[in-house]
Design an enzyme around this catalytic site. Structure first.
Site, mmCIF file in Angstrom:
data_model
loop_
_atom_site.group_PDB
_atom_site.id
_atom_site.type_symbol
_atom_site.label_atom_id
_atom_site.label_comp_id
_atom_site.label_asym_id
_atom_site.label_seq_id
_atom_site.Cartn_x
_atom_site.Cartn_y
_atom_site.Cartn_z
ATOM 1 N N GLY A 155 0.823 -1.199 0.000
ATOM 2 C CA GLY A 155 0.000 0.000 0.000
ATOM 3 C C GLY A 155 0.856 1.247 0.000
ATOM 4 C CD GLU A 387 1.332 -8.227 7.031
ATOM 5 O OE1 GLU A 387 2.372 -8.874 7.199
ATOM 6 O OE2 GLU A 387 1.305 -7.155 6.397
#
Length: 484
Positions: A155, A387
């Site tokens: 991001g 993650e």
């Protein structure tokens, strides 16, 4: 509560923070709106001299996935502070602090974490980007040798960022030394254009209206980009001018410190997501009479209980992470493995489809963008995969438990969250002493039941895996039939 109310009023009364039009904005305007909000939030924090608690509440009430999280929180606090303060050798820390931290805190540079590649998500050891040391120039050459080696998903990468912590395979003297981190500048600080040898782009729209479409998740390719040798993160190892690789005695697991931190924040945020969707569910269509239906209670109340559990375990996980960080600073790595296991397991357990269930319970109202539930779902559903994919993480925690069980026979006493396993002889044979409903109000009785159940399942899983024709088949059986 007074602080929370004050921050809520601050956000509600400021027209810059309006969000009633988020789901109707085109993606370009949504992106610009997010940048505007993030810049304005930082300005208000400085002007009002908000504390860390107040600033975090302001971020929460802004409800803006994007730049506030990725730069304001993750870059100065996590990437630059954690990486430079913890991962670098002491002789270089102060020098790198002076160079990078002031720039990051003043937003003169915008950074992000570049680990995931197009062909390699959670498989860190499979990353293909290379960092080859050139002793003639005293530089590393960062290169993307294949299409699948392009950094994918970070991001802030597509349009906003200027720098990155890039994870690449370190190569020196013709030998591959595995994955290491490097501080890399990507764009000119004068006109924001990509540097020569750097290709950048936005990967396009994501699921849902609004949500993560406010972020410029990007793609990054390198074509033999040269960076100074001192921009390698050297807490774990370093390369000398003479091309020699020098390894420290610090565990390699420290490379994943940022991922562990982010998993901890996902668990902490899980209670917020469940609480928000329960509130939306109540506001959208529930009168007191509807809530009295047992069929509705049986679906909503477990989610409410989960919200409390997630909140408590999220606070505990913050404490665990802080405790581990302090121990790392003292070069005590004894609890690092447990912290990794706890954050991996809890991240997988807490990211489930509560929002979708609430949306169904709202009927047609829950399908409207104006209910807030579709965007909330689109914001939170990626937590199941980023993650660390939840299936992979569940297998990681299972392996941690199997390792602990195998050590019991040698007399090694488990510590921390697995300390109860040391009482194996009693827990494998004990019987529940609960005889009345009131007995369940005794915390000790509940604790013993959970400990006995967890240990027996772990021992049974280890036994089944040992009987399997191969370890791979054993682990497949363990997962497929929920043996752990």
């Amino acid at each position: 509560m007074k602080v929370a109310d004050r921050m809520a009023r601050l956000v509600a009364s400021d027209p810059v923070f309006r969000k009633d039009n988020r789901t109707m904005l085109p993606r370009t305007e949504l992106f610009k709106d997010t940048l505007k909000k993030a810049a304005h939030a930082w300005k208000r924090i400085v002007e009002l001299r908000l504390t860390e608690e107040e600033a975090n509440l302001l971020r929460l009430y802004m409800d803006q996935p994007g730049y506030v999280d990725l730069h304001w929180v993750r870059i100065p606090t996590i990437l630059y502070s954690l990486y430079i303060l913890i991962y670098n050798i002491e002789a270089i820390v102060k020098e790198q602090q002076k160079k990078w931290l002031p720039l990051a805190y003043k937003f003169q540079i915008i950074g992000f974490y570049a680990q995931t590649e197009l062909g390699h998500g959670s498989n860190v050891q499979g990353l293909e980007t290379t960092a080859t040391f050139d002793p003639k120039t005293d530089e590393f050459v960062i290169h993307s040798p294949t299409l699948t080696s392009g950094k994918w998903w970070p991001g802030g990468l597509g349009k906003a960022s200027t720098h990155a912590i890039v994870h690449a395979r370190l190569i020196t003297e013709g030998k591959d030394y595995g994955i290491h981190g490097f501080i890399v500048q990507l764009r000119s600080l004068e006109d924001h254009s990509p540097l020569p040898s750097v290709t950048l782009g936005d990967i396009g729209g994501k699921f849902g209206s609004g949500a993560y479409n406010s972020m410029d998740n990007g793609v990054l390719q390198f074509d033999h980009l040269h960076i100074p040798r001192d921009q390698m993160l050297m807490r774990l190892s370093q390369v000398t001018k003479e091309e020699k690789y020098v390894h420290s005695d610090v565990p390699k697991q420290l490379l994943y410190g940022t991922m562990v931190y982010v998993r901890q924040t996902i668990v902490a945020d899980a209670s917020k997501a469940v609480t928000c969707c329960l509130y939306c569910c109540k506001v959208q269509c529930y009168s007191k009479a509807v809530l009295n239906y047992k069929t509705q209670q049986s679906r909503l109340f477990p989610l409410l209980a989960s919200a409390y559990a997630f909140r408590f375990v999220g606070e505990w996980l913050k404490w665990l992470y802080t405790d581990v960080t302090h121990k790392l600073e003292a070069k005590d790595f004894s609890t690092l493995q447990e912290a990794h296991a706890c954050t991996a397991g809890l991240k997988a357990v807490t990211t489930f489809d509560a929002i979708e269930e609430c949306q169904k319970l709202c009927g047609g109202h829950g399908y409207l963008n104006s209910s807030g539930l579709p965007e909330l779902f689109a914001v939170y559903v990626p937590a199941c995969t980023y993650e660390g994919d939840n299936v992979v993480l569940l297998l990681q925690i299972a392996r941690f438990l199997m390792k602990t069980v195998s050590q019991l026979a040698s007399g090694k006493q488990p510590v921390g969250t697995t300390a109860y396993m040391g009482n194996i002889q009693y827990l494998m044979q004990c019987k529940c002493g609960v005889t009345t409903a009131e007995d369940w109000l005794n915390p000790a009785a509940i604790k013993e039941v959970f400990e006995a159940r967890a240990l027996r399942m772990a021992v049974n899983c280890a036994h089944n895996i040992s009987k399997a024709p191969s370890q791979e088949e054993g682990w497949y059986y363990a997962y497929e039939f929920k043996a752990f």
